[in-house]
Write a protein that holds these residues in place. Structure first.
Motif, PDB file in Angstrom:
ATOM      1  N   ASP A 150      -3.965   4.807  -6.592  1.00 27.02           N
ATOM      2  CA  ASP A 150      -2.989   4.662  -5.506  1.00 27.02           C
ATOM      3  C   ASP A 150      -3.309   5.563  -4.324  1.00 27.02           C
ATOM      4  O   ASP A 150      -2.727   5.412  -3.249  1.00 27.02           O
ATOM      5  CB  ASP A 150      -1.585   4.992  -6.011  1.00 27.02           C
ATOM      6  N   GLU A 151      -4.226   6.510  -4.525  1.00 29.25           N
ATOM      7  CA  GLU A 151      -4.543   7.475  -3.476  1.00 29.25           C
ATOM      8  C   GLU A 151      -5.873   7.188  -2.786  1.00 29.25           C
ATOM      9  O   GLU A 151      -6.302   7.976  -1.942  1.00 29.25           O
ATOM     10  CB  GLU A 151      -4.575   8.889  -4.057  1.00 29.25           C
ATOM     11  N   SER A 171      -6.370   1.538  -1.069  1.00 28.67           N
ATOM     12  CA  SER A 171      -5.119   1.428  -1.826  1.00 28.67           C
ATOM     13  C   SER A 171      -4.007   0.848  -0.955  1.00 28.67           C
ATOM     14  O   SER A 171      -3.173   0.073  -1.433  1.00 28.67           O
ATOM     15  CB  SER A 171      -4.706   2.795  -2.373  1.00 28.67           C
ATOM     16  N   TYR A 172      -3.989   1.192   0.331  1.00 24.58           N
ATOM     17  CA  TYR A 172      -2.971   0.650   1.234  1.00 24.58           C
ATOM     18  C   TYR A 172      -3.108  -0.868   1.346  1.00 24.58           C
ATOM     19  O   TYR A 172      -2.111  -1.603   1.303  1.00 24.58           O
ATOM     20  CB  TYR A 172      -3.101   1.299   2.612  1.00 24.58           C
ATOM     21  N   CYS A 181       4.769   0.746  -1.970  1.00 23.44           N
ATOM     22  CA  CYS A 181       4.656   1.566  -3.174  1.00 23.44           C
ATOM     23  C   CYS A 181       4.606   0.676  -4.410  1.00 23.44           C
ATOM     24  O   CYS A 181       5.389  -0.279  -4.532  1.00 23.44           O
ATOM     25  CB  CYS A 181       5.831   2.540  -3.254  1.00 23.44           C
ATOM     26  N   ARG A 182       3.717   0.977  -5.333  1.00 28.25           N
ATOM     27  CA  ARG A 182       3.589   0.197  -6.561  1.00 28.25           C
ATOM     28  C   ARG A 182       4.862   0.267  -7.424  1.00 28.25           C
ATOM     29  O   ARG A 182       5.194  -0.670  -8.158  1.00 28.25           O
ATOM     30  CB  ARG A 182       2.408   0.721  -7.370  1.00 28.25           C
ATOM     31  N   HIS A 183       5.596   1.388  -7.324  1.00 29.10           N
ATOM     32  CA  HIS A 183       6.720   1.637  -8.232  1.00 29.10           C
ATOM     33  C   HIS A 183       8.065   1.177  -7.673  1.00 29.10           C
ATOM     34  O   HIS A 183       8.842   0.541  -8.385  1.00 29.10           O
ATOM     35  CB  HIS A 183       6.775   3.129  -8.570  1.00 29.10           C
ATOM     36  N   CYS A 184       8.335   1.502  -6.416  1.00 23.93           N
ATOM     37  CA  CYS A 184       9.651   1.172  -5.857  1.00 23.93           C
ATOM     38  C   CYS A 184       9.592   0.115  -4.753  1.00 23.93           C
ATOM     39  O   CYS A 184      10.625  -0.268  -4.196  1.00 23.93           O
ATOM     40  CB  CYS A 184      10.339   2.427  -5.327  1.00 23.93           C
ATOM     41  N   ASN A 185       8.383  -0.315  -4.417  1.00 25.11           N
ATOM     42  CA  ASN A 185       8.177  -1.375  -3.428  1.00 25.11           C
ATOM     43  C   ASN A 185       8.613  -0.974  -2.007  1.00 25.11           C
ATOM     44  O   ASN A 185       8.802  -1.827  -1.147  1.00 25.11           O
ATOM     45  CB  ASN A 185       8.928  -2.650  -3.831  1.00 25.11           C
ATOM     46  N   SER A 186       8.782   0.329  -1.786  1.00 30.64           N
ATOM     47  CA  SER A 186       9.127   0.790  -0.433  1.00 30.64           C
ATOM     48  C   SER A 186       7.889   0.770   0.452  1.00 30.64           C
ATOM     49  O   SER A 186       6.753   0.830  -0.021  1.00 30.64           O
ATOM     50  CB  SER A 186       9.710   2.202  -0.483  1.00 30.64           C
ATOM     51  N   GLN A 187       8.129   0.673   1.751  1.00 29.80           N
ATOM     52  CA  GLN A 187       7.026   0.568   2.706  1.00 29.80           C
ATOM     53  C   GLN A 187       6.279   1.886   2.832  1.00 29.80           C
ATOM     54  O   GLN A 187       6.885   2.941   2.999  1.00 29.80           O
ATOM     55  CB  GLN A 187       7.562   0.146   4.077  1.00 29.80           C
ATOM     56  N   ILE A 188       4.960   1.815   2.753  1.00 30.71           N
ATOM     57  CA  ILE A 188       4.120   2.992   3.001  1.00 30.71           C
ATOM     58  C   ILE A 188       3.907   3.097   4.502  1.00 30.71           C
ATOM     59  O   ILE A 188       3.530   2.110   5.139  1.00 30.71           O
ATOM     60  CB  ILE A 188       2.762   2.863   2.282  1.00 30.71           C
ATOM     61  N   PRO A 210      -2.869   5.086   6.810  1.00 29.74           N
ATOM     62  CA  PRO A 210      -4.216   4.523   6.967  1.00 29.74           C
ATOM     63  C   PRO A 210      -4.805   4.756   8.349  1.00 29.74           C
ATOM     64  O   PRO A 210      -6.029   4.855   8.490  1.00 29.74           O
ATOM     65  CB  PRO A 210      -4.017   3.020   6.692  1.00 29.74           C
ATOM     66  N   ILE A 211      -3.953   4.857   9.371  1.00 27.70           N
ATOM     67  CA  ILE A 211      -4.466   5.147  10.715  1.00 27.70           C
ATOM     68  C   ILE A 211      -5.088   6.539  10.755  1.00 27.70           C
ATOM     69  O   ILE A 211      -6.167   6.743  11.322  1.00 27.70           O
ATOM     70  CB  ILE A 211      -3.340   5.018  11.766  1.00 27.70           C
TER      71      ILE A 211
END
Length: 230
Positions: A50-51, A56-57, A64-71, A76-77
């Motif tokens: 995930d890192e 991974s992004y 997020c893989r666990h809570c589906n919240s937006q990264i 990535p920028i």
């Protein structure tokens, strides 16, 4: 083979930039050496997969893989900017390793400045030490070097005195001028200021008013452009 070398450097740069973001997040607690990254929403510890910078992004589609919240897309920028900044670094050379430390130091200050419009001067301590170590360059400056250094330096001091510029920006200018050259520092500040003006004009056209603008991120972009085309 050149493209393999360049790609490897880019990947190293993305990893260093990703770590810089972690260092910023844990700066107050100073536990970034022992603490694993966590999701800012659910606080679940992230796995190594995930890192992975950028990859991974894209693989997780920005969530997020666990809570589906937006990264945050800024992550990535930051990693891409870091990758570009380190692309031309020869990590087998001592001088380039010193430059890599300087880049990381300024990137850390840029992340903090973007987030809070300020940064802890300790973030620039490694870069300042490297610049002071090379400060004997002043003894070898030509007349043209002083002609290019002093007017810009006095102008920046005036802006700091008028509270139109942060003292940290002035410190970064001195670091760049001592470590590289006044010409290089002036070029980086010119590119950074140009990018800031373009961004400011775009925001004005969209009706977005902004009273304070973080300048260090634009300086880092200027440094990245200078290193990329050196």
């Amino acid at each position: 083979m050149n493209w393999i070398y360049t790609l490897t450097n880019f990947l190293i740069g993305t990893c260093l930039a990703s770590h810089a973001a972690v260092v910023y997040e844990h700066w107050e607690t100073f536990d970034f050496f022992i603490t694993r990254s966590r999701c800012n929403t659910c606080q679940t510890e992230l796995s190594l997969l995930d890192e992975l910078p950028i990859i991974s992004y894209l693989w997780l589609r920005g969530k997020c893989r666990h809570c589906n919240s937006q990264i945050p897309v800024k992550l990535p920028i930051i990693e891409i900017c870091g990758g570009l900044a380190f692309m031309q670094i020869d990590f087998s050379q001592l001088q380039d390793l010193a430059t890599a430390i300087l880049i990381f130091s300024i990137l850390l200050a840029a992340i903090s400045d973007y987030e809070q419009q300020e940064f802890h001067l300790a973030m620039l301590f490694p870069a300042l030490c490297l610049a002071l170590f090379k400060s004997n360059n002043l003894l070898h400056f030509q007349l043209l070097d002083y002609v290019e250094l002093l007017p810009i330096l006095l102008l920046l001091i005036f802006y700091v005195w008028q509270n139109k510029l942060g003292s940290g920006d002035l410190l970064i200018y001195l670091i760049l001028a001592l470590y590289f050259s006044p010409q290089t520092a002036n070029f980086i500040f010119l590119i950074g200021a140009s990018l800031l003006i373009v961004h400011f004009c775009l925001k004005q056209q969209k009706g977005q008013k902004q009273t304070t603008i973080a300048f260090v991120p634009y300086l880092f972009l200027g440094l990245t452009i200078q290193l990329f085309f050196k």
